[in-house]
Design a protein around this motif. Structure first.
Motif, mmCIF file in Angstrom:
data_model
loop_
_atom_site.group_PDB
_atom_site.id
_atom_site.type_symbol
_atom_site.label_atom_id
_atom_site.label_comp_id
_atom_site.label_asym_id
_atom_site.label_seq_id
_atom_site.Cartn_x
_atom_site.Cartn_y
_atom_site.Cartn_z
ATOM 1 N N GLN A 167 -21.844 -8.340 -27.806
ATOM 2 C CA GLN A 167 -23.266 -8.110 -27.538
ATOM 3 C C GLN A 167 -23.935 -9.230 -26.741
ATOM 4 O O GLN A 167 -24.535 -8.983 -25.690
ATOM 5 C CB GLN A 167 -24.010 -7.922 -28.873
ATOM 6 N N LEU A 168 -23.830 -10.450 -27.221
ATOM 7 C CA LEU A 168 -24.657 -11.522 -26.655
ATOM 8 C C LEU A 168 -24.111 -12.097 -25.356
ATOM 9 O O LEU A 168 -24.890 -12.477 -24.478
ATOM 10 C CB LEU A 168 -24.860 -12.616 -27.696
ATOM 11 N N ARG A 169 -22.813 -12.168 -25.196
ATOM 12 C CA ARG A 169 -22.280 -12.628 -23.905
ATOM 13 C C ARG A 169 -22.647 -11.656 -22.777
ATOM 14 O O ARG A 169 -23.117 -12.093 -21.713
ATOM 15 C CB ARG A 169 -20.765 -12.813 -23.979
ATOM 16 N N PRO A 170 -22.453 -10.350 -22.963
ATOM 17 C CA PRO A 170 -22.873 -9.424 -21.892
ATOM 18 C C PRO A 170 -24.376 -9.472 -21.620
ATOM 19 O O PRO A 170 -24.805 -9.372 -20.468
ATOM 20 C CB PRO A 170 -22.441 -8.050 -22.414
ATOM 21 N N LEU A 171 -25.173 -9.642 -22.668
ATOM 22 C CA LEU A 171 -26.623 -9.743 -22.468
ATOM 23 C C LEU A 171 -26.960 -11.013 -21.705
ATOM 24 O O LEU A 171 -27.808 -11.004 -20.804
ATOM 25 C CB LEU A 171 -27.340 -9.725 -23.821
ATOM 26 N N ARG A 172 -26.294 -12.108 -22.040
ATOM 27 C CA ARG A 172 -26.491 -13.362 -21.302
ATOM 28 C C ARG A 172 -26.138 -13.184 -19.831
ATOM 29 O O ARG A 172 -26.855 -13.652 -18.938
ATOM 30 C CB ARG A 172 -25.618 -14.457 -21.900
ATOM 31 N N ASP A 173 -25.037 -12.500 -19.558
ATOM 32 C CA ASP A 173 -24.606 -12.303 -18.169
ATOM 33 C C ASP A 173 -25.616 -11.473 -17.384
ATOM 34 O O ASP A 173 -25.872 -11.752 -16.202
ATOM 35 C CB ASP A 173 -23.233 -11.633 -18.141
ATOM 36 N N THR A 174 -26.191 -10.458 -18.021
ATOM 37 C CA THR A 174 -27.214 -9.647 -17.355
ATOM 38 C C THR A 174 -28.477 -10.464 -17.131
ATOM 39 O O THR A 174 -29.075 -10.428 -16.047
ATOM 40 C CB THR A 174 -27.540 -8.394 -18.189
ATOM 41 N N MET A 175 -28.883 -11.228 -18.146
ATOM 42 C CA MET A 175 -30.089 -12.033 -18.026
ATOM 43 C C MET A 175 -29.949 -13.088 -16.931
ATOM 44 O O MET A 175 -30.921 -13.408 -16.226
ATOM 45 C CB MET A 175 -30.420 -12.688 -19.372
ATOM 46 N N ALA A 176 -28.737 -13.616 -16.743
ATOM 47 C CA ALA A 176 -28.507 -14.652 -15.729
ATOM 48 C C ALA A 176 -28.754 -14.146 -14.320
ATOM 49 O O ALA A 176 -28.967 -14.948 -13.399
ATOM 50 C CB ALA A 176 -27.091 -15.190 -15.848
ATOM 51 N N LYS A 177 -28.750 -12.832 -14.128
ATOM 52 C CA LYS A 177 -29.004 -12.273 -12.809
ATOM 53 C C LYS A 177 -30.490 -12.294 -12.442
ATOM 54 O O LYS A 177 -30.836 -12.102 -11.274
ATOM 55 C CB LYS A 177 -28.478 -10.833 -12.749
ATOM 56 N N VAL A 178 -31.349 -12.520 -13.448
ATOM 57 C CA VAL A 178 -32.788 -12.498 -13.179
ATOM 58 C C VAL A 178 -33.487 -13.793 -13.586
ATOM 59 O O VAL A 178 -34.544 -14.129 -13.041
ATOM 60 C CB VAL A 178 -33.469 -11.289 -13.861
ATOM 61 N N VAL A 179 -32.933 -14.542 -14.556
ATOM 62 C CA VAL A 179 -33.502 -15.812 -15.013
ATOM 63 C C VAL A 179 -32.355 -16.753 -15.356
ATOM 64 O O VAL A 179 -31.413 -16.355 -16.041
ATOM 65 C CB VAL A 179 -34.403 -15.637 -16.261
ATOM 66 N N LYS A 180 -32.437 -17.979 -14.895
ATOM 67 C CA LYS A 180 -31.383 -18.946 -15.162
ATOM 68 C C LYS A 180 -31.722 -19.761 -16.410
ATOM 69 O O LYS A 180 -32.751 -20.437 -16.469
ATOM 70 C CB LYS A 180 -31.203 -19.892 -13.965
ATOM 71 N N LEU A 181 -30.854 -19.667 -17.411
ATOM 72 C CA LEU A 181 -30.982 -20.455 -18.628
ATOM 73 C C LEU A 181 -29.666 -21.181 -18.871
ATOM 74 O O LEU A 181 -28.590 -20.608 -18.697
ATOM 75 C CB LEU A 181 -31.293 -19.558 -19.834
#
Length: 223
Positions: free
Chosen positions: A128-142
């Motif tokens: 769950q969280l790794r794929p969500l992180r990967d998607t989020m990285a495309k729009v916001v860098k954390l």
């Protein structure tokens, strides 16, 4: 399937944050979306809405707190279920969220495995969280340190269930301790006699009017 449904029902008795619906009739509701969210455009819009709700123009702050909220919502039912002997399979998980409303979860195919920390990491972090992180990285860098600090902090937050439900404490507390000792969470912080202390900051102190810090924040001065 029936055993998993019963365990999730018992976990939900701890409060709404621990609730996962297993009602098959939810399938007719088109507002449910598969989780993890893999649509960058949709996630981008949710971050903007979350920023507006928080009153901040800093999308990194909104993205961080949104991510931690999802992590908390996932860990709560999984940890409680694990304390009851089962790790639910989240491969068929769906979510429904709008600003100002709690995150709702529905599990379309309620199956699972005997509880083990490795299985919990696999289904929550890897599934769950790794794929969500990967998607989020495309729009916001954390930073990864912030991300996994959020995940570990969310996990440590489930320990309060041991205080409200002492009958679960004997299994829940060591299970959470074992999870926090596994990668990628092991380097995110540590459990101390005064509670969990993370090595990163979720950026909450930047939410207007500013200055407030979480109890486990690395920026807090501790005497």
């Amino acid at each position: 399937m029936d055993e998993v449904k019963e365990v999730l029902r018992r976990a939900a008795a701890l409060g709404p944050y621990f609730a996962v619906s297993t009602d098959p009739d939810e399938e007719v509701d088109p507002t449910w979306r598969p989780l993890p969210e893999t649509d960058p455009e949709r996630l981008d819009g949710l971050i903007d809405q979350y920023a507006q709700r928080l009153g901040t123009g800093d999308r990194r702050v909104a993205a961080s707190i949104l991510f931690q909220g999802v992590a908390s919502r996932l860990w709560s039912p999984v940890v409680a279920s694990a304390a009851l002997g089962v790790v639910p399979d989240l491969a068929s998980l769906h979510w429904r969220w709008a600003p100002g409303a709690p995150i709702a979860l529905w599990l379309a195919d309620p199956t699972g495995w005997p509880a083990s920390p490795a299985r919990a990491i696999e289904t929550v972090v890897d599934g769950q969280l790794r794929p969500l992180r990967d998607t989020m990285a495309k729009v916001v860098k954390l930073a990864d340190g912030l991300i996994w600090g959020n995940v570990a902090s969310a996990l440590a937050g489930t320990l309060y269930a041991a205080r409200t439900s002492p009958d679960l404490a004997a299994t829940l507390v060591p299970f959470v301790q074992d999870l926090l000792a596994l990668p990628p969470l092991a380097t995110a912080g540590e459990l101390t006699p005064r509670g969990y202390v993370r090595r990163s900051c979720c950026l909450y102190y930047k939410v207007p009017p500013g200055g407030e810090m979480c109890g486990d924040c690395a920026l807090l001065h501790r005497s």
